[in-house]
Motif scaffolding. Structure first.
Motif, PDB file in Angstrom:
ATOM      1  N   ILE A 169      74.048 -30.528 -69.526  1.00 10.86           N
ATOM      2  CA  ILE A 169      73.581 -31.496 -68.083  1.00 10.86           C
ATOM      3  C   ILE A 169      73.377 -30.796 -66.752  1.00 10.86           C
ATOM      4  CG2 ILE A 169      74.187 -33.880 -66.909  1.00 10.86           C
ATOM      5  CD1 ILE A 169      76.252 -34.024 -69.564  1.00 10.86           C
ATOM      6  N   ALA A 170      73.298 -30.327 -65.862  1.00  9.46           N
ATOM      7  CA  ALA A 170      73.199 -29.913 -64.675  1.00  9.46           C
ATOM      8  C   ALA A 170      71.992 -29.623 -64.253  1.00  9.46           C
ATOM      9  CB  ALA A 170      74.045 -29.005 -63.588  1.00  9.46           C
ATOM     10  N   THR A 171      71.543 -28.354 -65.352  1.00  8.86           N
ATOM     11  CA  THR A 171      69.904 -27.887 -65.813  1.00  8.86           C
ATOM     12  C   THR A 171      68.997 -29.150 -66.082  1.00  8.86           C
ATOM     13  OG1 THR A 171      71.043 -26.628 -67.279  1.00  8.86           O
ATOM     14  CG2 THR A 171      68.842 -26.503 -66.882  1.00  8.86           C
ATOM     15  N   PHE A 172      69.080 -29.887 -66.636  1.00  7.21           N
ATOM     16  CA  PHE A 172      68.514 -31.296 -67.125  1.00  7.21           C
ATOM     17  C   PHE A 172      68.199 -32.363 -65.787  1.00  7.21           C
ATOM     18  CE2 PHE A 172      69.020 -30.352 -71.037  1.00  7.21           C
ATOM     19  CZ  PHE A 172      67.527 -30.289 -71.464  1.00  7.21           C
ATOM     20  N   VAL A 173      69.886 -32.279 -64.725  1.00 10.38           N
ATOM     21  CA  VAL A 173      69.157 -33.476 -63.535  1.00 10.38           C
ATOM     22  C   VAL A 173      68.227 -32.460 -62.578  1.00 10.38           C
ATOM     23  CG1 VAL A 173      71.074 -34.195 -60.973  1.00 10.38           C
ATOM     24  CG2 VAL A 173      72.088 -34.166 -63.702  1.00 10.38           C
ATOM     25  N   THR A 174      68.985 -31.214 -62.312  1.00 12.78           N
ATOM     26  CA  THR A 174      67.855 -30.176 -61.213  1.00 12.78           C
ATOM     27  C   THR A 174      67.003 -30.837 -61.632  1.00 12.78           C
ATOM     28  OG1 THR A 174      69.731 -28.459 -61.667  1.00 12.78           O
ATOM     29  CG2 THR A 174      67.277 -28.286 -60.759  1.00 12.78           C
ATOM     30  N   ALA A 175      66.499 -30.512 -63.288  1.00  9.52           N
ATOM     31  CA  ALA A 175      64.537 -30.917 -63.109  1.00  9.52           C
ATOM     32  C   ALA A 175      64.677 -32.570 -62.831  1.00  9.52           C
ATOM     33  CB  ALA A 175      64.528 -30.736 -64.821  1.00  9.52           C
ATOM     34  N   VAL A 176      65.189 -33.291 -62.831  1.00  6.91           N
ATOM     35  CA  VAL A 176      64.954 -34.664 -62.167  1.00  6.91           C
ATOM     36  C   VAL A 176      64.737 -35.119 -60.946  1.00  6.91           C
ATOM     37  CG1 VAL A 176      65.427 -37.147 -62.818  1.00  6.91           C
ATOM     38  CG2 VAL A 176      65.992 -35.670 -64.174  1.00  6.91           C
ATOM     39  N   ASP A 177      65.704 -34.409 -60.533  1.00  6.07           N
ATOM     40  CA  ASP A 177      65.847 -34.640 -59.197  1.00  6.07           C
ATOM     41  C   ASP A 177      64.655 -33.918 -57.910  1.00  6.07           C
ATOM     42  OD1 ASP A 177      66.959 -34.701 -56.563  1.00  6.07           O
ATOM     43  OD2 ASP A 177      68.334 -32.791 -56.436  1.00  6.07           O
ATOM     44  N   PHE A 178      64.112 -32.252 -58.910  1.00  7.55           N
ATOM     45  CA  PHE A 178      63.237 -32.093 -58.289  1.00  7.55           C
ATOM     46  C   PHE A 178      61.614 -32.606 -58.788  1.00  7.55           C
ATOM     47  CE2 PHE A 178      66.020 -28.950 -57.303  1.00  7.55           C
ATOM     48  CZ  PHE A 178      65.082 -27.792 -56.141  1.00  7.55           C
ATOM     49  N   THR A 179      61.587 -32.772 -60.271  1.00  9.05           N
ATOM     50  CA  THR A 179      60.792 -34.298 -60.309  1.00  9.05           C
ATOM     51  C   THR A 179      60.473 -35.222 -59.390  1.00  9.05           C
ATOM     52  OG1 THR A 179      61.039 -33.114 -62.210  1.00  9.05           O
ATOM     53  CG2 THR A 179      59.162 -34.721 -62.257  1.00  9.05           C
ATOM     54  N   LEU A 180      61.573 -35.803 -58.958  1.00  8.06           N
ATOM     55  CA  LEU A 180      61.444 -37.348 -58.306  1.00  8.06           C
ATOM     56  C   LEU A 180      60.808 -36.601 -57.315  1.00  8.06           C
ATOM     57  CD1 LEU A 180      61.498 -40.011 -59.365  1.00  8.06           C
ATOM     58  CD2 LEU A 180      64.391 -39.992 -58.683  1.00  8.06           C
ATOM     59  N   ALA A 181      61.474 -35.756 -56.682  1.00  8.49           N
ATOM     60  CA  ALA A 181      61.065 -35.491 -55.005  1.00  8.49           C
ATOM     61  C   ALA A 181      59.820 -35.311 -54.642  1.00  8.49           C
ATOM     62  CB  ALA A 181      62.612 -34.276 -55.072  1.00  8.49           C
ATOM     63  N   ALA A 182      59.155 -34.342 -56.084  1.00  5.53           N
ATOM     64  CA  ALA A 182      57.816 -34.507 -55.628  1.00  5.53           C
ATOM     65  C   ALA A 182      57.111 -35.488 -56.089  1.00  5.53           C
ATOM     66  CB  ALA A 182      57.383 -33.318 -57.371  1.00  5.53           C
ATOM     67  N   PRO A 213      58.406 -39.317 -53.392  1.00  3.36           N
ATOM     68  CA  PRO A 213      59.720 -38.856 -52.225  1.00  3.36           C
ATOM     69  C   PRO A 213      60.471 -40.104 -51.739  1.00  3.36           C
ATOM     70  CG  PRO A 213      57.076 -38.417 -51.415  1.00  3.36           C
ATOM     71  CD  PRO A 213      57.557 -39.155 -53.187  1.00  3.36           C
ATOM     72  N   ASP A 214      60.045 -41.488 -51.691  1.00  2.00           N
ATOM     73  CA  ASP A 214      60.589 -42.506 -51.212  1.00  2.00           C
ATOM     74  C   ASP A 214      61.860 -42.790 -52.094  1.00  2.00           C
ATOM     75  OD1 ASP A 214      58.871 -42.728 -48.680  1.00  2.00           O
ATOM     76  OD2 ASP A 214      57.437 -44.069 -50.453  1.00  2.00           O
ATOM     77  N   LEU A 215      61.457 -42.791 -53.471  1.00  2.00           N
ATOM     78  CA  LEU A 215      62.494 -43.455 -54.692  1.00  2.00           C
ATOM     79  C   LEU A 215      63.527 -42.445 -53.660  1.00  2.00           C
ATOM     80  CD1 LEU A 215      62.898 -45.604 -55.805  1.00  2.00           C
ATOM     81  CD2 LEU A 215      61.887 -43.763 -58.091  1.00  2.00           C
ATOM     82  N   HIS A 216      63.111 -40.963 -54.370  1.00  2.00           N
ATOM     83  CA  HIS A 216      64.267 -39.994 -53.907  1.00  2.00           C
ATOM     84  C   HIS A 216      65.270 -40.109 -53.237  1.00  2.00           C
ATOM     85  CE1 HIS A 216      65.571 -35.349 -53.079  1.00  2.00           C
ATOM     86  NE2 HIS A 216      65.678 -35.807 -54.453  1.00  2.00           N
ATOM     87  N   LYS A 217      64.500 -40.343 -51.453  1.00  3.13           N
ATOM     88  CA  LYS A 217      65.211 -40.264 -50.946  1.00  3.13           C
ATOM     89  C   LYS A 217      66.027 -41.260 -50.421  1.00  3.13           C
ATOM     90  CE  LYS A 217      64.153 -39.711 -45.963  1.00  3.13           C
ATOM     91  NZ  LYS A 217      62.651 -39.925 -45.033  1.00  3.13           N
TER      92      LYS A 217
END
Lengths: 227, 192
Positions: free
Chosen positions: A85-98, A101-105
């Motif tokens: 789960i942590a692996t997939f969440v990391t992927a989502v986190d970085f994708t969203l940040a890229a 960025p506003d939504l990620h914030k």
């Protein structure tokens, strides 16, 4: 014969898919995954984004876990689920940040906190670890749609009352005095409490109706017997 | 020293983990039906938080500066190990407490408060001592919310509540009102 089997299988998949949306709704019925469903739902948009992130993580992890369920040793399964789960969440986190960025914030740490969302680990342990790939994916999609639906219901109410807008569009005109408390933390608790109250009311009413129908049917047969 | 005190108070009451960040809600609603269990849960929470804060600080300073993308995975594994360790310690030293905490002890792993603490501590750039103060404050805050909730729920058992709101709905209303009360602390350190 083969087509009948196919139909049965389809029906089963459909059942797994549908149950998460309403009958076993993760937020309103099972009361799981509360942190994100209250913390990020101060606007409808945040709710939708969170729901989408959970959809991706839940579907991918359910797929992988159900695929590997015969290889994963039983005693350490929880740790393995969490790492997947942590692996997939990391992927989502970085994708969203890229990408956004506003939504990620505005979602802040709560994207990363999907790792410890009881809903996802709960589905992995209760369903994906015990069922085939197709059923698990159907279950995951249904559950995450149910979750998203709940987030949208909560987020919509909170944004409409607390800010007077929905997805940024003004709802009640300029004279509306927003209930600021609704977008602050207490509003989250109160909105979810109100929803749970509402669902308890509907459940009570449908049960009463069933009871009344049963009573009426019994009276009818008894009346006939007496006659 | 002043800095540490402020971090502690801020985490404990002003930005209470449960009532303003919605972290650790599962145990907040799950084990708050008796003051006794709530107290034990709070103690276990503080213990795990402080150790987690330390271990994630070590990971951050010595290991993860080269591989930032592994942060989430490393943190969650560290937390899982910490919880396992605490479980073993409690089982050896106090079997009665181990029994009383039951399923909620392993579930601390998936308590969002632990991972959130590690993440917040990282993004705010806290050092070792600041991290410890933060963990202690967060633990005290979680415990405070849990105890207040348990006290109210114990009193609530003696009164008649309409059938429809009994249970989950009532607990959420209580939490909402508590959260409003905690908002009052926001002006405590207005200079910061």
């Amino acid at each position: 014969m083969a087509t009948k089997m196919d139909d049965e299988e389809k029906q089963k998949l459909y059942d797994e898919f549908v149950k998460g949306i309403w009958r076993e709704n993760p937020v309103f019925i099972q009361v799981l995954g509360l942190c994100p469903s209250l913390a990020v739902t101060n606007s409808l948009m945040n709710g939708i984004a969170m729901g989408a992130a959970v959809l991706f993580v839940l579907v991918c992890s359910s797929f992988l876990i159900s695929l590997l369920r015969n290889v994963i040793p039983k005693p350490v399964r929880i740790s393995i689920y969490i790492v997947v789960i942590a692996t997939f969440v990391t992927a989502v986190d970085f994708t969203l940040a890229a990408v956004a960025p506003d939504l990620h914030k505005s979602l802040g740490a709560f994207i990363a906190l999907i790792v410890v969302n009881c809903l996802i680990l709960g589905r992995a342990e209760a369903f994906a670890g015990r069922h085939g790939v197709k059923e698990s994916v159907a279950d995951a999609i249904g559950m995450s749609i149910g979750f998203t639906l709940a987030l949208c219901l909560i987020g919509g109410i909170r944004e409409a009352l607390g800010n007077g807008t929905l997805l940024g569009y003004s709802l009640f005109g300029p004279n509306f005095e927003p209930w600021v408390i609704m977008i602050l933390p207490p509003g989250g608790f109160l909105t979810l409490g109100a929803y749970l109250f509402l669902f308890a009311y509907f459940k009570e009413r449908s049960e009463e109706k069933k009871q009344r129908q049963a009573d009426a049917a019994r009276n009818l047969t008894e009346g006939r017997r007496a006659a | 020293m002043n800095d540490l005190l402020w971090i502690f108070v801020s985490a404990a009451i002003i930005n209470n983990f449960t009532l303003t960040y919605f972290l650790g809600l599962c145990p907040f609603f799950g084990v708050s039906n008796k003051i006794d269990t709530a107290l034990r849960m709070a103690a276990a929470n503080i213990f795990v938080l402080v150790i987690t804060s330390f271990s994630t600080w070590v990971l951050n300073t010595f290991v993860l500066f080269r591989a930032e993308y592994l942060r989430l995975i490393a943190f969650i594994v560290a937390i899982a190990c910490t919880v396992q360790f605490v479980e073993m310690v409690i089982k050896k030293t106090s079997p009665a407490l181990f029994k009383a905490l039951g399923i909620y002890l392993p579930l601390i792993t998936t308590n969002c408060a632990m991972l959130a603490l590690a993440l917040f501590q990282t993004t705010r750039g806290y050092g070792l001592l600041q991290g410890q103060a933060y963990a202690l404050g967060a633990g005290v805050g979680l415990g405070l919310a849990l105890l207040i909730m348990a006290g109210i729920r114990q009193e609530n058992e003696l009164v008649t509540i309409p059938k429809l709101v009994r249970g989950a709905a009532m607990n959420f209303f209580i939490a909402g009102i508590l959260s409003m009360a905690f908002m009052g602390f926001a002006g405590l350190f207005s200079s910061h």
